[in-house]
Design a protein around this motif. Structure first.
Motif, mmCIF file in Angstrom:
data_model
loop_
_atom_site.group_PDB
_atom_site.id
_atom_site.type_symbol
_atom_site.label_atom_id
_atom_site.label_comp_id
_atom_site.label_asym_id
_atom_site.label_seq_id
_atom_site.Cartn_x
_atom_site.Cartn_y
_atom_site.Cartn_z
ATOM 1 N N LEU A 1 -5.445 -0.120 16.011
ATOM 2 C CA LEU A 1 -4.210 -0.604 16.626
ATOM 3 C C LEU A 1 -4.005 -0.058 18.031
ATOM 4 C CD1 LEU A 1 -1.730 -0.465 13.616
ATOM 5 C CD2 LEU A 1 -2.874 -2.477 14.572
ATOM 6 N N ALA A 2 -4.583 1.097 18.340
ATOM 7 C CA ALA A 2 -4.452 1.667 19.682
ATOM 8 C C ALA A 2 -5.091 0.746 20.724
ATOM 9 C CB ALA A 2 -5.093 3.048 19.741
ATOM 10 N N LEU B 1 -3.443 -6.965 16.355
ATOM 11 C CA LEU B 1 -3.828 -7.091 14.938
ATOM 12 C C LEU B 1 -2.590 -7.260 14.066
ATOM 13 C CD1 LEU B 1 -6.657 -4.435 14.417
ATOM 14 C CD2 LEU B 1 -6.839 -6.912 14.141
ATOM 15 N N ILE B 2 -1.479 -6.682 14.493
ATOM 16 C CA ILE B 2 -0.248 -6.822 13.730
ATOM 17 C C ILE B 2 0.217 -8.270 13.733
ATOM 18 C CG2 ILE B 2 2.223 -6.229 13.746
ATOM 19 C CD1 ILE B 2 1.421 -3.374 14.188
ATOM 20 N N ASN B 3 -0.045 -8.998 14.814
ATOM 21 C CA ASN B 3 0.325 -10.409 14.855
ATOM 22 C C ASN B 3 -0.649 -11.284 14.092
ATOM 23 O OD1 ASN B 3 1.292 -9.568 18.033
ATOM 24 N ND2 ASN B 3 2.767 -10.475 16.640
ATOM 25 N N THR C 1 -0.966 2.124 1.380
ATOM 26 C CA THR C 1 -1.243 1.585 2.710
ATOM 27 C C THR C 1 0.025 0.884 3.167
ATOM 28 O OG1 THR C 1 -3.559 1.261 2.127
ATOM 29 C CG2 THR C 1 -2.742 0.055 4.046
ATOM 30 N N ILE C 2 0.484 1.216 4.382
ATOM 31 C CA ILE C 2 1.781 0.753 4.869
ATOM 32 C C ILE C 2 1.611 -0.056 6.151
ATOM 33 C CG2 ILE C 2 4.007 1.551 5.791
ATOM 34 C CD1 ILE C 2 3.554 4.065 4.033
ATOM 35 N N TRP D 1 -2.602 -2.968 9.183
ATOM 36 C CA TRP D 1 -1.894 -1.867 8.512
ATOM 37 C C TRP D 1 -1.693 -0.713 9.485
ATOM 38 C CZ3 TRP D 1 -4.458 2.859 7.919
ATOM 39 C CH2 TRP D 1 -5.845 2.835 8.113
ATOM 40 N N LEU D 2 -0.685 0.111 9.213
ATOM 41 C CA LEU D 2 -0.332 1.190 10.131
ATOM 42 C C LEU D 2 -0.855 2.547 9.670
ATOM 43 C CD1 LEU D 2 1.416 1.984 12.645
ATOM 44 C CD2 LEU D 2 3.178 2.582 11.002
ATOM 45 N N ALA D 3 -0.572 2.913 8.433
ATOM 46 C CA ALA D 3 -0.952 4.243 7.947
ATOM 47 C C ALA D 3 -1.185 4.219 6.451
ATOM 48 C CB ALA D 3 0.153 5.250 8.268
ATOM 49 N N LYS D 4 -1.880 5.257 5.973
ATOM 50 C CA LYS D 4 -2.083 5.460 4.537
ATOM 51 C C LYS D 4 -1.457 6.798 4.174
ATOM 52 C CE LYS D 4 -6.155 2.611 4.230
ATOM 53 N NZ LYS D 4 -7.280 2.280 3.396
#
Length: 155
Positions: free
Chosen positions: A109-110, A115-117, A50-51, A125-128
């Protein structure tokens, strides 16, 4: 004598719990977070990483207003651009710390890039990515090395 009595009454009844915790800790050693010098993190579980971006990075960016994510099914190489984050201050590319196939993206996130903040290293998280080469992880920093990296950048 008192120490022997304490050991008999307190430590021995908890020995199975301690052994179980040690086994879990040894198993989880592989599931710890790793970091890149570009401020991405990866947490691995069952061969899937998870990135996302680190708290340090989101603070530098400011209020995030847009997130570009990779597509599920994309094959990425280590250091490939897999997305971007735009904030009121700047835009920043996100690079994959490992090679593999994108198996999931954070659809939330779209609609809610903030959520990133609020939770950059959990809900943001961005992607797996299904990791193709586990050796890619050996080149990444652990938490202590990453903290030192950030401290040196601040000075």
């Amino acid at each position: 004598m008192a120490l022997r009595l304490l050991t008999a009454r307190v430590v021995r009844p908890y020995a199975p719990v301690i052994r179980q915790a040690a086994t879990i800790a040894a198993f989880r050693g592989y599931a710890t977070k790793k970091y890149t010098s570009d401020h991405e993190w990866i947490s691995v579980e069952n061969g899937v990483g998870t990135i996302g971006i680190t708290d340090y990075a989101q603070k530098a960016l400011g209020d995030v207003v847009f997130v570009e994510s990779p597509a599920v099914g994309d094959n990425v190489e280590k250091q490939d651009q897999i997305g971007a984050v735009e904030s009121v201050k700047a835009a920043s590319d996100i690079y994959s710390p490992v090679s593999g196939e994108v198996v999931d993206v954070n659809e939330a996130l779209a609609d809610e890039p903030s959520l990133i903040n609020t939770a950059p290293e959990s809900d943001g998280w961005l992607a797996k990515i299904k990791i193709e080469n586990p050796a890619d992880l050996d080149e990444l920093m652990d938490e202590a090395a990453y903290t030192a990296h950030c401290d040196s950048a601040d000075h």
